[in-house]
Design a protein around this motif. Structure first.
Motif, mmCIF file in Angstrom:
data_model
loop_
_atom_site.group_PDB
_atom_site.id
_atom_site.type_symbol
_atom_site.label_atom_id
_atom_site.label_comp_id
_atom_site.label_asym_id
_atom_site.label_seq_id
_atom_site.Cartn_x
_atom_site.Cartn_y
_atom_site.Cartn_z
ATOM 1 N N GLU A 7 0.842 -1.398 0.002
ATOM 2 C CA GLU A 7 -0.024 -0.082 -0.021
ATOM 3 C C GLU A 7 0.881 1.405 -0.036
ATOM 4 O O GLU A 7 1.928 1.188 0.478
ATOM 5 C CB GLU A 7 -0.997 0.077 1.263
ATOM 6 C CG GLU A 7 -1.528 -1.245 1.563
ATOM 7 C CD GLU A 7 -2.827 -1.185 0.784
ATOM 8 O OE1 GLU A 7 -3.547 -0.312 0.688
ATOM 9 O OE2 GLU A 7 -3.215 -2.485 0.399
ATOM 10 N N ILE A 9 -0.579 4.161 1.227
ATOM 11 C CA ILE A 9 -1.099 4.941 2.583
ATOM 12 C C ILE A 9 -1.759 3.780 3.211
ATOM 13 O O ILE A 9 -2.552 3.271 2.788
ATOM 14 C CB ILE A 9 -2.121 6.128 2.047
ATOM 15 C CG1 ILE A 9 -1.119 7.147 1.072
ATOM 16 C CG2 ILE A 9 -2.562 6.867 3.339
ATOM 17 C CD1 ILE A 9 -1.858 8.388 0.563
ATOM 18 N N LEU A 11 -4.192 4.149 6.349
ATOM 19 C CA LEU A 11 -5.246 4.722 7.476
ATOM 20 C C LEU A 11 -5.276 3.925 8.816
ATOM 21 O O LEU A 11 -5.680 2.709 8.813
ATOM 22 C CB LEU A 11 -6.533 4.758 6.870
ATOM 23 C CG LEU A 11 -7.686 5.539 7.865
ATOM 24 C CD1 LEU A 11 -7.134 6.997 8.140
ATOM 25 C CD2 LEU A 11 -8.981 5.754 7.213
ATOM 26 N N LYS A 14 -9.095 2.812 13.837
ATOM 27 C CA LYS A 14 -9.619 3.298 15.172
ATOM 28 C C LYS A 14 -9.684 2.290 16.291
ATOM 29 O O LYS A 14 -9.926 1.113 15.817
ATOM 30 C CB LYS A 14 -10.982 3.987 14.903
ATOM 31 C CG LYS A 14 -11.119 5.255 13.870
ATOM 32 C CD LYS A 14 -12.197 5.686 13.771
ATOM 33 C CE LYS A 14 -12.370 6.704 12.537
ATOM 34 N NZ LYS A 14 -13.620 6.727 11.861
ATOM 35 N N ILE A 140 1.707 6.750 6.625
ATOM 36 C CA ILE A 140 0.602 6.167 7.841
ATOM 37 C C ILE A 140 -0.095 7.526 8.136
ATOM 38 O O ILE A 140 0.256 8.550 8.773
ATOM 39 C CB ILE A 140 1.252 5.618 8.985
ATOM 40 C CG1 ILE A 140 1.880 4.239 8.612
ATOM 41 C CG2 ILE A 140 0.294 5.234 9.919
ATOM 42 C CD1 ILE A 140 3.135 3.863 9.523
ATOM 43 N N SER A 141 -1.362 7.382 7.766
ATOM 44 C CA SER A 141 -2.353 8.671 8.121
ATOM 45 C C SER A 141 -3.092 8.067 9.781
ATOM 46 O O SER A 141 -3.303 7.197 10.182
ATOM 47 C CB SER A 141 -3.588 8.621 7.335
ATOM 48 O OG SER A 141 -4.688 9.513 8.193
ATOM 49 N N GLU A 142 -2.328 9.235 10.665
ATOM 50 C CA GLU A 142 -2.517 8.965 11.857
ATOM 51 C C GLU A 142 -3.746 9.724 12.752
ATOM 52 O O GLU A 142 -4.066 9.552 13.875
ATOM 53 C CB GLU A 142 -1.255 9.609 12.870
ATOM 54 C CG GLU A 142 0.148 9.056 12.479
ATOM 55 C CD GLU A 142 1.194 9.683 13.151
ATOM 56 O OE1 GLU A 142 1.218 9.777 14.303
ATOM 57 O OE2 GLU A 142 2.360 9.497 12.606
ATOM 58 N N GLY A 143 -4.626 10.120 11.878
ATOM 59 C CA GLY A 143 -5.809 10.861 12.269
ATOM 60 C C GLY A 143 -6.717 10.145 13.101
ATOM 61 O O GLY A 143 -7.395 10.376 14.009
ATOM 62 N N ALA A 144 -6.774 8.874 12.933
ATOM 63 C CA ALA A 144 -7.792 7.765 13.465
ATOM 64 C C ALA A 144 -7.003 7.055 14.749
ATOM 65 O O ALA A 144 -7.913 6.434 15.292
ATOM 66 C CB ALA A 144 -7.965 6.662 12.473
#
Length: 147
Positions: A7, A9, A11, A14, A140-144
């Motif tokens: 991959e 990106i 996500l 959560k 790595i999207s850390e928003g979650a």
């Protein structure tokens, strides 16, 4: 063997979510593995498991954070790394390593020299990837990650 995440990106899941990330063995791309991030804790939002799997069902390496303790077998292991932990009760965090004939039934305490800050799940995932020789990490999207 060195591995790469396919991959671009990720996500980060959560709390109470699981993701399965395809891996490729760089030297031999016909072998496909999976890397799982499992945030199964509803109440304890820091509960998390990172693992690599082969052929869907063979757990190679699994790091359990903030979960239940583990009891090792009381038999003599083939791998000397497990000898100090025969029949021991290991609290979290602990690291399961595949052992022929036992699957992932053996664990050792989390190696603190490899995993610097187990309360930071994204950093611990990166440390886990390094430990498992996954060299090519995506963004790595850390928003979650927040509970």
């Amino acid at each position: 063997a060195e591995k790469a995440i396919n991959e671009r990106i990720i996500l980060f899941p959560k709390s109470n979510e699981v993701i399965h990330i395809p891996l490729t063995v760089i030297e031999n791309p016909i072998y496909h593995l999976l890397c799982d991030i499992d945030r199964k804790g509803r109440i304890n939002t820091l509960r998390c498991t990172f693992q690599t799997r082969y052929q869907e069902t063979i757990n190679l390496v699994r790091l359990d954070l903030n979960g239940r303790p583990h009891d090792n077998p009381s038999t003599t292991p083939n791998n000397p790394v497990f000898l100090p932990y025969v029949g021991k009760h290991l609290p979290c965090p602990h690291l399961h390593l595949y052992q022929h004939g036992f699957g992932d039934k053996w664990a050792i305490p989390m190696p603190e020299d490899h995993f610097i800050n187990p309360t930071n799940l994204v950093q611990t995932f990166k440390d886990f990837c390094r430990y498992c020789t996954i060299s090519e990490l995506p963004q790595i999207s850390e928003g979650a990650v927040k509970p």
